[in-house]
Design a protein around this motif. Structure first.
Motif, PDB file in Angstrom:
ATOM      1  N   ALA A   1      45.997  46.642  44.870  1.00  0.00           N
ATOM      2  CA  ALA A   1      45.152  45.866  45.791  1.00  0.00           C
ATOM      3  C   ALA A   1      45.907  45.556  47.068  1.00  0.00           C
ATOM      4  N   GLY A   2      46.510  46.605  47.653  1.00  0.00           N
ATOM      5  CA  GLY A   2      47.207  46.455  48.919  1.00  0.00           C
ATOM      6  C   GLY A   2      46.322  46.824  50.082  1.00  0.00           C
ATOM      7  N   SER A   3      46.936  47.193  51.190  1.00  0.00           N
ATOM      8  CA  SER A   3      46.197  47.409  52.426  1.00  0.00           C
ATOM      9  C   SER A   3      45.175  48.533  52.302  1.00  0.00           C
ATOM     10  N   ALA A   4      45.563  49.664  51.722  1.00  0.00           N
ATOM     11  CA  ALA A   4      44.622  50.765  51.563  1.00  0.00           C
ATOM     12  C   ALA A   4      43.667  50.531  50.396  1.00  0.00           C
ATOM     13  N   GLY A   5      44.214  50.070  49.272  1.00  0.00           N
ATOM     14  CA  GLY A   5      43.387  49.898  48.082  1.00  0.00           C
ATOM     15  C   GLY A   5      42.234  48.936  48.275  1.00  0.00           C
ATOM     16  N   CYS A   6      42.479  47.845  49.002  1.00  0.00           N
ATOM     17  CA  CYS A   6      41.402  46.883  49.242  1.00  0.00           C
ATOM     18  C   CYS A   6      40.299  47.498  50.093  1.00  0.00           C
ATOM     19  N   ALA A   7      40.690  48.313  51.078  1.00  0.00           N
ATOM     20  CA  ALA A   7      39.686  48.966  51.916  1.00  0.00           C
ATOM     21  C   ALA A   7      38.852  49.948  51.100  1.00  0.00           C
ATOM     22  N   VAL A   8      39.511  50.721  50.230  1.00  0.00           N
ATOM     23  CA  VAL A   8      38.784  51.664  49.381  1.00  0.00           C
ATOM     24  C   VAL A   8      37.790  50.920  48.487  1.00  0.00           C
ATOM     25  N   ALA A   9      38.268  49.887  47.810  1.00  0.00           N
ATOM     26  CA  ALA A   9      37.420  49.151  46.868  1.00  0.00           C
ATOM     27  C   ALA A   9      36.222  48.516  47.571  1.00  0.00           C
ATOM     28  N   ARG A  10      36.470  47.908  48.722  1.00  0.00           N
ATOM     29  CA  ARG A  10      35.373  47.261  49.454  1.00  0.00           C
ATOM     30  C   ARG A  10      34.310  48.281  49.845  1.00  0.00           C
ATOM     31  N   ARG A  11      34.723  49.386  50.436  1.00  0.00           N
ATOM     32  CA  ARG A  11      33.742  50.352  50.932  1.00  0.00           C
ATOM     33  C   ARG A  11      33.003  51.047  49.795  1.00  0.00           C
ATOM     34  N   ARG A  68      30.076  50.991  39.963  1.00  0.00           N
ATOM     35  CA  ARG A  68      30.948  49.917  39.494  1.00  0.00           C
ATOM     36  C   ARG A  68      32.385  50.248  39.863  1.00  0.00           C
ATOM     37  N   VAL A  69      33.043  49.296  40.488  1.00  0.00           N
ATOM     38  CA  VAL A  69      34.393  49.509  41.019  1.00  0.00           C
ATOM     39  C   VAL A  69      35.344  48.510  40.376  1.00  0.00           C
ATOM     40  N   LEU A  70      36.503  49.003  39.920  1.00  0.00           N
ATOM     41  CA  LEU A  70      37.548  48.152  39.368  1.00  0.00           C
ATOM     42  C   LEU A  70      38.785  48.266  40.251  1.00  0.00           C
ATOM     43  N   LEU A  71      39.263  47.125  40.739  1.00  0.00           N
ATOM     44  CA  LEU A  71      40.469  47.067  41.554  1.00  0.00           C
ATOM     45  C   LEU A  71      41.564  46.381  40.751  1.00  0.00           C
ATOM     46  N   ALA A  76      37.994  39.312  49.539  1.00  0.00           N
ATOM     47  CA  ALA A  76      37.610  37.915  49.323  1.00  0.00           C
ATOM     48  C   ALA A  76      36.169  37.619  49.733  1.00  0.00           C
ATOM     49  N   PRO A  77      35.675  38.142  50.860  1.00  0.00           N
ATOM     50  CA  PRO A  77      34.291  37.824  51.249  1.00  0.00           C
ATOM     51  C   PRO A  77      33.234  38.408  50.316  1.00  0.00           C
ATOM     52  N   VAL A  78      33.592  39.430  49.499  1.00  0.00           N
ATOM     53  CA  VAL A  78      32.594  40.067  48.627  1.00  0.00           C
ATOM     54  C   VAL A  78      33.009  39.984  47.158  1.00  0.00           C
ATOM     55  N   ARG A  79      33.930  39.075  46.848  1.00  0.00           N
ATOM     56  CA  ARG A  79      34.469  38.994  45.485  1.00  0.00           C
ATOM     57  C   ARG A  79      33.369  38.716  44.458  1.00  0.00           C
ATOM     58  N   SER A  80      32.275  38.122  44.875  1.00  0.00           N
ATOM     59  CA  SER A  80      31.209  37.778  43.929  1.00  0.00           C
ATOM     60  C   SER A  80      30.272  38.943  43.621  1.00  0.00           C
ATOM     61  N   ARG A  81      30.495  40.079  44.233  1.00  0.00           N
ATOM     62  CA  ARG A  81      29.623  41.223  43.943  1.00  0.00           C
ATOM     63  C   ARG A  81      29.679  41.565  42.452  1.00  0.00           C
ATOM     64  N   PRO A  82      28.537  41.753  41.834  1.00  0.00           N
ATOM     65  CA  PRO A  82      28.545  42.066  40.398  1.00  0.00           C
ATOM     66  C   PRO A  82      29.130  43.444  40.085  1.00  0.00           C
ATOM     67  N   ASN A  83      29.150  44.335  41.074  1.00  0.00           N
ATOM     68  CA  ASN A  83      29.652  45.692  40.822  1.00  0.00           C
ATOM     69  C   ASN A  83      31.118  45.857  41.212  1.00  0.00           C
ATOM     70  N   LEU A  84      31.783  44.762  41.597  1.00  0.00           N
ATOM     71  CA  LEU A  84      33.195  44.813  41.959  1.00  0.00           C
ATOM     72  C   LEU A  84      33.983  43.868  41.066  1.00  0.00           C
ATOM     73  N   VAL A  85      34.910  44.424  40.319  1.00  0.00           N
ATOM     74  CA  VAL A  85      35.759  43.632  39.434  1.00  0.00           C
ATOM     75  C   VAL A  85      37.196  43.746  39.932  1.00  0.00           C
ATOM     76  N   VAL A  86      37.845  42.605  40.134  1.00  0.00           N
ATOM     77  CA  VAL A  86      39.234  42.561  40.587  1.00  0.00           C
ATOM     78  C   VAL A  86      40.068  41.912  39.487  1.00  0.00           C
ATOM     79  N   GLU A  87      41.091  42.608  39.033  1.00  0.00           N
ATOM     80  CA  GLU A  87      41.967  42.059  37.996  1.00  0.00           C
ATOM     81  C   GLU A  87      43.406  42.060  38.516  1.00  0.00           C
ATOM     82  N   SER A  88      44.039  40.903  38.445  1.00  0.00           N
ATOM     83  CA  SER A  88      45.440  40.777  38.848  1.00  0.00           C
ATOM     84  C   SER A  88      46.323  40.701  37.605  1.00  0.00           C
TER      85      SER A  88
END
Length: 535
Positions: free
Chosen positions: A11-21, A29-32, A202-214
């Motif tokens: 979830a770095g500079s490139a990965g966040c851009a890929v996941a968002r788009r 369904r996208v997993l970051l 962060a602005p789209v973290r609530s999207r049901p099709n986007l899952v972010v796991e740290s």
């Protein structure tokens, strides 16, 4: 087994851009996945907090290189972000696209679709310059790009001094200038750091099709019948498998993406065999072609009003802290450098191959990781060799995914890099000796007036030089035998697997690498979506 359409590793500079788009399409369904923790502490949000993150073990991998023979066998510190936002959560926030000729060179090396005219729309798509925007700058993107909130008079004089020795002044660099000097834009919004996670996810973290796991460490990509079908991860002490219905995208950065590939059986067969890893795809270029900008500082004692060291020392630092908390302004709201000159090391250079970053203050890094503002009135400038000829590599130490790879940077291995850096030190001295800046400078502290010959300056570089924290190139894009990905970022010899981060750069860009890394993520998402339509 959990299953997603797309899995993005990192979830770095490139990965966040890929996941968002990719998650802009609600049908997928996208997993970051991120190995580090969330990054929401005060000192991460505060731009000046970067000093406290320089060796922070929670948010920083804190890597070191192997002993570097050309640097008196020193192990050079390699900080890398380990948090949501990646290195963008701990970096200096300087926003530089690189030079247009960098990308034309990528294209000319056989990577169609990566020339300046091809990538410019992606830079504009990611940027929000607001009122500062121009026809070549974006103003509707997720990432806020801003000018310094404080333009110190000494930095103004640095710009004028560079102009007087022949460096053209620009109000806002856009990447097309052969040489330039001016204030540096930064990824800061209203006095708060903006990583790619902050601006994209962060602005789209609530999207049901986007899952972010740290706090999830990827052990390997699972390959079946020549294609990526998922990942094996370590989380909470447990190993689990996650499936990918469409693609896996590795965005772990130039130091870790090759490690993930090698642990997955993709790399130089002999090297993998040495660690008892089965070679599934023999790609000798994995981990090779490592590049970074080498850097060295010049520091000078100044007149009291020319440095803001005093404002960040003693009781004044508490006043400055209160100012920041109340207004999100002042010196704590600044990026790592206030102004910069992009210059040629010699008349033969086609365009700037040196970046000279200036700050009206100085600091000292202590071995324990603490960073202190110096208790004298002083200013500093750093020179980066932005188009290095030297090449290094990333090697596995073992098949244990939790053990850091071995980094062999080969700094100053090529004579051209030595010449460029010595030229850079002399150019800093020329700017410091040019009016109106010269009136503020009392004496050079480092390397000091005793270091005058090329041999003396080289010795200083070997003793004190460091990496600029801009690693790139270790999974390079191309069509030669050492290329790891093609021009669509697909890993050669594997289906449904791509790499999207600074590691794919055939040659590192001539400037700070955060901006082009985000651009790579933006373009990767378009490539992935376009290829999905063909299936």
């Amino acid at each position: 087994m959990q299953k997603y359409d797309y899995i993005i590793i990192g979830a770095g500079s490139a990965g966040c851009a890929v996941a968002r788009r990719l998650s802009d399409d609600p049908a997928v369904r996208v997993l970051l996945l991120e190995a580090g923790p969330p990054a929401n502490e005060f000192w991460i949000r505060t731009p000046a907090g970067m000093a406290k993150l320089f060796k922070n073990k929670r948010y920083n991998w804190g890597y070191f290189t192997e002993p570097v023979p050309t640097l008196h066998d020193r192990r050079v510190y390699f900080p890398r972000g380990k948090a949501l936002g990646g290195s963008g959560a701990i970096n200096g926030m300087v926003y530089v696209r690189g030079n247009s000729r960098d990308f034309d060179q990528w294209r000319d090396l056989g990577n169609q679709g990566w020339g300046w005219d091809d990538v410019l729309p992606y830079f504009k798509r990611l940027e929000n310059y607001g009122a500062l925007a121009s026809p070549l700058l974006g103003n509707n993107g997720p990432l806020t790009v801003s000018e310094p909130v404080v333009k110190h008079p000494t930095a103004v004089d640095f710009i004028e001094a560079a102009r007087r020795i022949g460096v053209p002044h620009v109000e806002m660099p856009n990447g097309t200038e052969p040489e330039s000097v001016g204030f540096l834009p930064a990824s800061i919004r209203d006095g708060i750091r903006q990583s790619a996670y902050d601006s994209y996810i962060a602005p789209v973290r609530s999207r049901p099709n986007l899952v972010v796991e740290s706090d999830v460490h990827v052990r390997r990509v699972i390959l079946e019948n020549g294609q990526a079908t998922g990942v094996e991860v370590l989380q909470g002490g447990q190993v689990r498998t996650i499936g990918a219905g469409r693609e896996v995208v590795i965005s772990a950065g130039a130091l870790n993406s090759p490690q993930v590939l090698m642990l997955s059986g993709i790399g130089d067969g002999e090297a993998l065999h040495a660690h008892a890893i089965e070679t599934l795809v023999d790609l000798p270029g994995v981990g090779k072609n490592l590049q970074d900008h080498f850097v060295a500082r010049v520091q000078a004692r100044s007149t009291p009003e020319s440095s803001y060291n005093r404002a960040l020392a003693g009781w004044r630092k508490y006043a400055e802290g209160a100012r920041y908390v109340a207004t999100k302004s002042g010196y704590l709201a600044l990026a790592s450098s206030m102004a910069a000159a992009f210059v040629r090391s010699s008349p033969e250079a086609e365009y700037a191959d040196l970046e000279i970053s200036f700050r009206p203050m100085t600091f000292t890094h202590h071995p324990n990781g603490k960073v202190d503002i110096d208790d004298i009135d002083a200013v500093s400038a750093s020179v980066y060799n932005t188009r290095p000829a030297s090449r290094g590599e990333v090697r596995l130490r073992s098949r244990d995914p939790l053990e850091a790879p071995a980094f062999v940077p080969n700094f100053l291995a090529e004579p051209a890099d030595v010449r460029a850096m010595i030229s850079g030190l002399r150019k800093i001295r020329a700017i410091l000796a040019s009016q109106p800046l010269a009136a503020r400078v009392l004496e050079e502290l480092t390397p000091g007036p005793a270091a005058d010959t090329d041999d003396q300056l080289l010795d200083y570089l070997r003793r004190e030089g460091n990496c600029a924290f801009h690693p790139a190139g270790s999974c390079k894009m191309g069509n030669d035998p050492m290329a790891v990905v093609d021009e669509r970022l697909r890993v050669r010899g594997v289906k449904r697997l791509r790499v999207a981060d600074a590691s794919i750069m055939p040659t590192v860009t001539a400037g700070n690498t955060n901006a082009p890394s985000i651009m790579i993520g933006e373009k990767a998402a378009d490539l992935i979506r376009a290829d999905a339509k063909k299936i």
